[in-house]
Write an enzyme that holds these catalytic residues in place. Structure first.
Site, mmCIF file in Angstrom:
data_model
loop_
_atom_site.group_PDB
_atom_site.id
_atom_site.type_symbol
_atom_site.label_atom_id
_atom_site.label_comp_id
_atom_site.label_asym_id
_atom_site.label_seq_id
_atom_site.Cartn_x
_atom_site.Cartn_y
_atom_site.Cartn_z
ATOM 1 N N LYS A 80 38.937 53.133 28.426
ATOM 2 C CA LYS A 80 38.717 52.852 29.851
ATOM 3 C C LYS A 80 38.118 54.097 30.490
ATOM 4 O O LYS A 80 38.470 55.224 30.119
ATOM 5 C CB LYS A 80 40.059 52.540 30.532
ATOM 6 C CG LYS A 80 39.944 51.632 31.716
ATOM 7 C CD LYS A 80 39.861 50.175 31.294
ATOM 8 C CE LYS A 80 39.872 49.215 32.425
ATOM 9 N NZ LYS A 80 39.929 47.826 32.025
ATOM 10 N N GLY A 177 47.112 32.187 42.987
ATOM 11 C CA GLY A 177 45.811 32.873 43.014
ATOM 12 C C GLY A 177 44.726 31.989 42.435
ATOM 13 O O GLY A 177 44.679 31.741 41.232
ATOM 14 N N VAL A 178 43.853 31.451 43.325
ATOM 15 C CA VAL A 178 42.752 30.605 42.840
ATOM 16 C C VAL A 178 41.418 31.285 43.150
ATOM 17 O O VAL A 178 40.539 30.736 43.798
ATOM 18 C CB VAL A 178 42.827 29.147 43.375
ATOM 19 C CG1 VAL A 178 43.754 28.337 42.510
ATOM 20 C CG2 VAL A 178 43.299 29.076 44.836
ATOM 21 N N GLY A 179 41.316 32.535 42.669
ATOM 22 C CA GLY A 179 40.066 33.294 42.767
ATOM 23 C C GLY A 179 39.183 32.937 41.580
ATOM 24 O O GLY A 179 39.129 31.774 41.165
ATOM 25 N N TYR A 183 40.469 29.567 39.848
ATOM 26 C CA TYR A 183 39.643 28.389 40.146
ATOM 27 C C TYR A 183 39.210 27.692 38.850
ATOM 28 O O TYR A 183 39.351 26.471 38.702
ATOM 29 C CB TYR A 183 38.407 28.818 40.957
ATOM 30 C CG TYR A 183 37.374 27.717 41.086
ATOM 31 C CD1 TYR A 183 37.531 26.711 42.035
ATOM 32 C CD2 TYR A 183 36.267 27.667 40.235
ATOM 33 C CE1 TYR A 183 36.602 25.681 42.136
ATOM 34 C CE2 TYR A 183 35.330 26.652 40.327
ATOM 35 C CZ TYR A 183 35.510 25.660 41.276
ATOM 36 O OH TYR A 183 34.589 24.643 41.370
#
Ligand code: NAD
Length: 350
Positions: A80, A177-179, A183
């Site tokens: 990272k 959470g439907v980001g 979604y």
């Protein structure tokens, strides 16, 4: 605590510090393990209070990438990069070019990609100065549908083992959470006949899920207490904690969010309550699988087929957990440690 204590604490690996005075670029590239192949992991571009916090973020996240890549069967280790966002005016393109030149000098040990605070345009700039980058505009595209596909497969494995059901028809899934991923997960589940409840801090997103997938909208503070078969955390980290776990009514927790367990002991708590938890880095690997495919010549169908195998990984974890009376998060860690133990020590580990 000095840098050597930090490296020891996070069981590293190598850390590379890059600085370019002209552009104001200061980065930490943490390469946790390269025994399975060159490290892969995104680059963050965020304001940090100090260098130490930035370094700790890189160390913590790189280790997670080793585990995610190993369990997904990828020929990669974990790394990272953390770029400190300057607190004065800066030239973004110059800063990313300096970062690109820096990772280009790391002997092909590390491939970078998008992460918090970076986007496709930044990856394009990096591509201009190095080949050590994936997730550019002409590459694998948005990882979220692949992550969601893997999560749906992981849910199917959990449902087969925990509920003895081989279809999602009529199954009730509560999604927090439907980001991007949430979604696409709703889309996957709805197509398989599941019934959905959703919560999100953004009402436009829950309304879209209601419109497109007949989802019931639940207040944010009620989603963990919904009487359902599966709870899918797809928002923030630390969703599973002392406050949320006692409220759970689901027999399965399986979602996309990273670092779902606030602390490892919360994995023990779920296990002792008989709730099957799909370890986050095992079930949400689809996006990484997709982006890593760029290094072999991108093929969306191959990425899809490999992502479908998340089912087998989650099934193996759940079966081993059941037969050994061990929490799933611990079984997943052990499986990674077994894989890494079968290969020769990496340069860093020697
Ligand atoms: P996103 O930002 O698009 O979606 C997150 C959603 O959660 C947003 O709609 C946001 O409004 C909502 N949210 C935030 N706080 C909330 C709260 N307290 N209650 C309810 N909703 C809340 O992010 P994403 O890309 O969909 O990623 C979701 C999670 O999955 C993150 O933890 C991410 O690290 C992880 N993940 C994503 C991918 C990927 O391919 N995008 C891959 C692996 C893991």
């Amino acid at each position: 605590m000095d840098i050597f204590d930090l490296l020891e604490k996070h069981d590293f690996g190598s850390v590379h510090v890059g600085r370019d005075v002209a552009s104001g670029m200061l980065c930490f590239v943490a390469i946790h393990d390269t025994r399975l192949g060159p490290a892969i992991g995104g680059c963050r571009f965020l304001p940090y209070p100090n260098e130490r916090d930035a370094l700790i973020d890189a160390l913590r996240l790189a280790r997670g990438m080793t585990y995610k890549a190993a369990l997904a069967g990828l020929p990669h280790g974990g790394g990272k990069a953390v770029l400190m966002r300057p607190n004065k005016l800066f030239d973004r393109a110059a800063l990313f070019r300096a970062f690109g030149r820096f990772i280009d000098g790391l002997s092909c040990q590390y491939f970078t990609a998008e992460d918090s605070g970076t986007g496709v345009e930044d990856m394009e700039i990096l591509r201009g100065v190095t080949k050590q980058v994936v997730g550019t505009g002409g590459g694998s595209g948005d990882p979220s549908p692949f992550t969601a596909l893997g999560v749906r497969r992981g849910i199917e494995a959990c449902v087969a083992l925990q509920l003895g059901r081989h279809s999602l028809e009529g199954l009730h899934v509560a999604v927090q959470g439907v980001g991007h991923v949430g979604y696409h997960l709703c889309k996957e589940l709805f197509a398989q006949g599941a019934v959905l409840s959703v919560a999100d801090v953004d009402p436009l997103k829950t309304e879209r899920a209601q419109r497109e997938f007949k989802a019931a909208i639940v207040p944010n503070d009620a989603i963990f207490g919904v009487e359902c078969d599966v709870l899918a955390p797809c928002a923030l980290g630390s969703a599973l904690n002392d406050a949320s776990i006692p409220r759970l009514r689901a027999r399965i927790v399986a979602g996309a969010a990273n670092n779902q367990l606030a602390e490892p002991r919360h994995g023990d708590d779920l296990h002792s309550r008989g709730i099957l938890y799909a370890p986050d880095y095992a079930i949400n690997a689809g996006g990484l699988i997709n982006v890593a495919m760029e290094l072999q010549g991108y093929d969306a169908e191959k990425a899809r087929l490999k992502t479908l195998k998340v089912y087998d990984t989650i099934m193996e974890i759940a079966e081993r957990s059941k037969s050994s009376f061990t929490p799933t998060y611990r079984v997943a860690d052990l499986m990674v440690e077994e894989k890494l133990g079968q290969v020769a020590p990496s340069l860093e580990a020697r």
